[in-house]
Enzyme design. Structure first.
Site, PDB file in Angstrom:
ATOM      1  N   ILE A  88       0.837  -1.204   0.000  1.00  0.00           N
ATOM      2  CA  ILE A  88       0.000   0.000   0.000  1.00  0.00           C
ATOM      3  C   ILE A  88       0.867   1.247   0.000  1.00  0.00           C
ATOM      4  O   ILE A  88       0.361   2.362  -0.058  1.00  0.00           O
ATOM      5  CB  ILE A  88      -0.976   0.019   1.197  1.00  0.00           C
ATOM      6  CG1 ILE A  88      -0.215  -0.020   2.530  1.00  0.00           C
ATOM      7  CG2 ILE A  88      -1.952  -1.131   1.113  1.00  0.00           C
ATOM      8  CD1 ILE A  88      -1.112   0.157   3.749  1.00  0.00           C
ATOM      9  N   GLY A  89       2.175   1.054   0.058  1.00  0.00           N
ATOM     10  CA  GLY A  89       3.115   2.168  -0.025  1.00  0.00           C
ATOM     11  C   GLY A  89       4.526   1.658  -0.206  1.00  0.00           C
ATOM     12  O   GLY A  89       4.856   0.553   0.219  1.00  0.00           O
ATOM     13  N   GLY A 128       8.798   3.199  -0.627  1.00  0.00           N
ATOM     14  CA  GLY A 128       9.738   4.304  -0.669  1.00  0.00           C
ATOM     15  C   GLY A 128      11.161   3.804  -0.666  1.00  0.00           C
ATOM     16  O   GLY A 128      11.416   2.606  -0.830  1.00  0.00           O
ATOM     17  N   ALA A 129      12.084   4.726  -0.440  1.00  0.00           N
ATOM     18  CA  ALA A 129      13.499   4.382  -0.515  1.00  0.00           C
ATOM     19  C   ALA A 129      13.955   3.526   0.655  1.00  0.00           C
ATOM     20  O   ALA A 129      14.925   2.778   0.540  1.00  0.00           O
ATOM     21  CB  ALA A 129      14.339   5.651  -0.582  1.00  0.00           C
ATOM     22  N   VAL A 179       8.782  -0.463   2.775  1.00  0.00           N
ATOM     23  CA  VAL A 179       7.511  -0.668   2.089  1.00  0.00           C
ATOM     24  C   VAL A 179       6.449  -0.874   3.158  1.00  0.00           C
ATOM     25  O   VAL A 179       6.744  -1.273   4.288  1.00  0.00           O
ATOM     26  CB  VAL A 179       7.548  -1.890   1.137  1.00  0.00           C
ATOM     27  CG1 VAL A 179       8.544  -1.668   0.018  1.00  0.00           C
ATOM     28  CG2 VAL A 179       7.872  -3.170   1.893  1.00  0.00           C
ATOM     29  N   VAL A 180       5.202  -0.585   2.811  1.00  0.00           N
ATOM     30  CA  VAL A 180       4.095  -0.745   3.753  1.00  0.00           C
ATOM     31  C   VAL A 180       3.085  -1.712   3.155  1.00  0.00           C
ATOM     32  O   VAL A 180       2.674  -1.573   2.006  1.00  0.00           O
ATOM     33  CB  VAL A 180       3.418   0.611   4.053  1.00  0.00           C
ATOM     34  CG1 VAL A 180       2.267   0.427   5.035  1.00  0.00           C
ATOM     35  CG2 VAL A 180       4.434   1.583   4.625  1.00  0.00           C
ATOM     36  N   LYS A 190       4.916  -1.667   8.334  1.00  0.00           N
ATOM     37  CA  LYS A 190       6.035  -0.971   7.696  1.00  0.00           C
ATOM     38  C   LYS A 190       7.263  -1.865   7.752  1.00  0.00           C
ATOM     39  O   LYS A 190       7.842  -2.080   8.819  1.00  0.00           O
ATOM     40  CB  LYS A 190       6.298   0.356   8.412  1.00  0.00           C
ATOM     41  CG  LYS A 190       7.469   1.161   7.869  1.00  0.00           C
ATOM     42  CD  LYS A 190       7.557   2.481   8.621  1.00  0.00           C
ATOM     43  CE  LYS A 190       8.719   3.331   8.161  1.00  0.00           C
ATOM     44  NZ  LYS A 190       8.759   4.632   8.844  1.00  0.00           N
ATOM     45  N   ASP A 196       9.155  16.732  10.128  1.00  0.00           N
ATOM     46  CA  ASP A 196       8.780  16.398   8.752  1.00  0.00           C
ATOM     47  C   ASP A 196       7.266  16.481   8.580  1.00  0.00           C
ATOM     48  O   ASP A 196       6.636  15.606   7.985  1.00  0.00           O
ATOM     49  CB  ASP A 196       9.289  15.005   8.380  1.00  0.00           C
ATOM     50  CG  ASP A 196       9.259  14.746   6.868  1.00  0.00           C
ATOM     51  OD1 ASP A 196       9.114  15.728   6.098  1.00  0.00           O
ATOM     52  OD2 ASP A 196       9.379  13.579   6.451  1.00  0.00           O
TER      53      ASP A 196
END
Length: 354
Positions: free
Chosen positions: A69-70, A72-73, A76-77, A101, A197
């Site tokens: 569902i996600g 990135g660098a 992952v999720v 995550k 952030d």
């Protein structure tokens, strides 16, 4: 702005904390470390993870979907489905969802100690926070492939960025989300934590329209519970359009002030469906225009706001951190206090989130 809200920002490592939290308290919440190994002489890092079969991700939190569902660098999720079987004939099978995550593998140049410190820095901060406007962190476990995974509550309505992109947020709804954001940040600061952030991608919406702050990968603990005075932070982190101008100077800064600045940029995004400038630096012409017009009280996006909101936003987006409004004074602001927060996605106005 297409990063997944659960993911740590790319190319930014969390600051190494010096024994920030009582690890015994964190482990006591159910994280799957072998407490029998103690702290293993690693400055507060728990020992080897338990290999007991009931401590794996599958056993504790159910089956994960194959797709992400996600992504990135650095992680992952995935979505995990935990089924609870009925204990009587009157009950039905129930399902609970978790966001999982999965952290990246250890890099070749990293020692095991360095790698675990980075994971624990984020986990020990997020798992200590409990507030209706902060995503709940449940556990830190290993999956069947021995990948470290952080287990979090699942927010089914996605992130604020996608809600903004759809372009259907009313001003009442914008203000409601803003007040929830400020309440969440005020809680973080009361706990001695600065997020560093804040951006729409890191603000999630649950099934009842509650806004929740997530991703503590670059957060900093600016004050321990026994300390009276905060310490300054250092390092450029976060996403460029939301970074406060003082961070670009390369000097130490008050991390609470940078969170407040980012909240102002988020409000601008909700109202105008875009960012005011690419970066708060002298080389950015839009930022220079902002400074020039703000100085003569003629910055058009501000002037379009209602008077109470206009005054507060000028104080929040003050380029000087020394005179920028504090979170305590935002909470006391008359216009801010009049904002009505919805209950279960609705309020008296009424409105329902997205």
């Amino acid at each position: 702005m297409d990063e997944d809200p659960y993911l740590v920002g790319p190319n930014v490592s969390p600051l190494e904390k010096k024994n920030l939290f009582n690890f015994g308290h964190v482990i006591g919440r159910g994280s799957s470390f072998n407490s029998g190994n103690g702290l293993n002489g690693m400055n507060g890092i728990p020992g080897s993870p338990s290999t007991a079969p009931d401590c794996t991700l599958l056993k504790k939190y159910g089956l994960c979907e194959k797709g992400n569902i996600g992504q990135g660098a650095t992680a992952v999720v995935r979505l995990a489905h935990k089924l609870t079987l009925p204990t009587s004939e009157d009950e039905e099978v129930s399902e609970k969802l978790f966001a999982i995550k999965e952290f990246r593998k250890r890099r070749k140049h990293e020692t095991e100690k360095e790698y675990v410190k980075k994971l624990m820095s984020e986990f020990c901060i997020s798992s200590t926070l409990h507030h209706e406007n902060v995503v709940e962190t449940v556990d830190l476990v290993q999956d069947e492939q021995h990948h470290w995974c952080e287990v979090m509550e699942y927010c089914c309505n996605g992130d604020l960025y996608n809600a903004i992109k759809q372009g259907h947020m009313s001003r009442v709804e914008v203000n409601c989300c803003f007040k929830q954001l400020i309440n969440g940040v005020a809680y973080l600061h009361s706990m001695g934590v600065a997020h560093r952030d804040i951006k729409p991608e890191n603000l999630l919406l649950d099934g009842q329209g509650r806004l929740k702050i997530t991703d503590f990968g670059v957060s900093d603990v600016f004050r321990m519970c026994w300390e009276k005075e905060p310490h300054l932070s250092k390092g450029l982190c976060g996403s460029e359009p939301y970074i406060a101008p003082e961070e670009f100077n390369g000097k130490e800064y008050d991390a609470r002030c940078v969170d407040i600045w980012a909240c102002g940029i988020v409000y601008y995004c909700m109202v105008y469906q875009g960012i005011p400038f690419r970066a708060a630096i002298s080389q950015d012409p839009n930022f220079q225009h902002f400074l020039e017009m703000r100085a003569v009280n003629n910055y058009e996006p501000f002037e379009k706001l209602p008077i109470g909101c206009r005054i507060l936003m000028k104080q929040i987006l003050d380029p000087n951190p020394e005179t920028r409004i504090t979170i305590e004074d935002i909470l006391k602001d008359e216009w801010f206090q009049r904002i009505e927060i919805c209950v279960h996605g609705e309020n008296q106005n009424p409105h329902r989130h997205f």
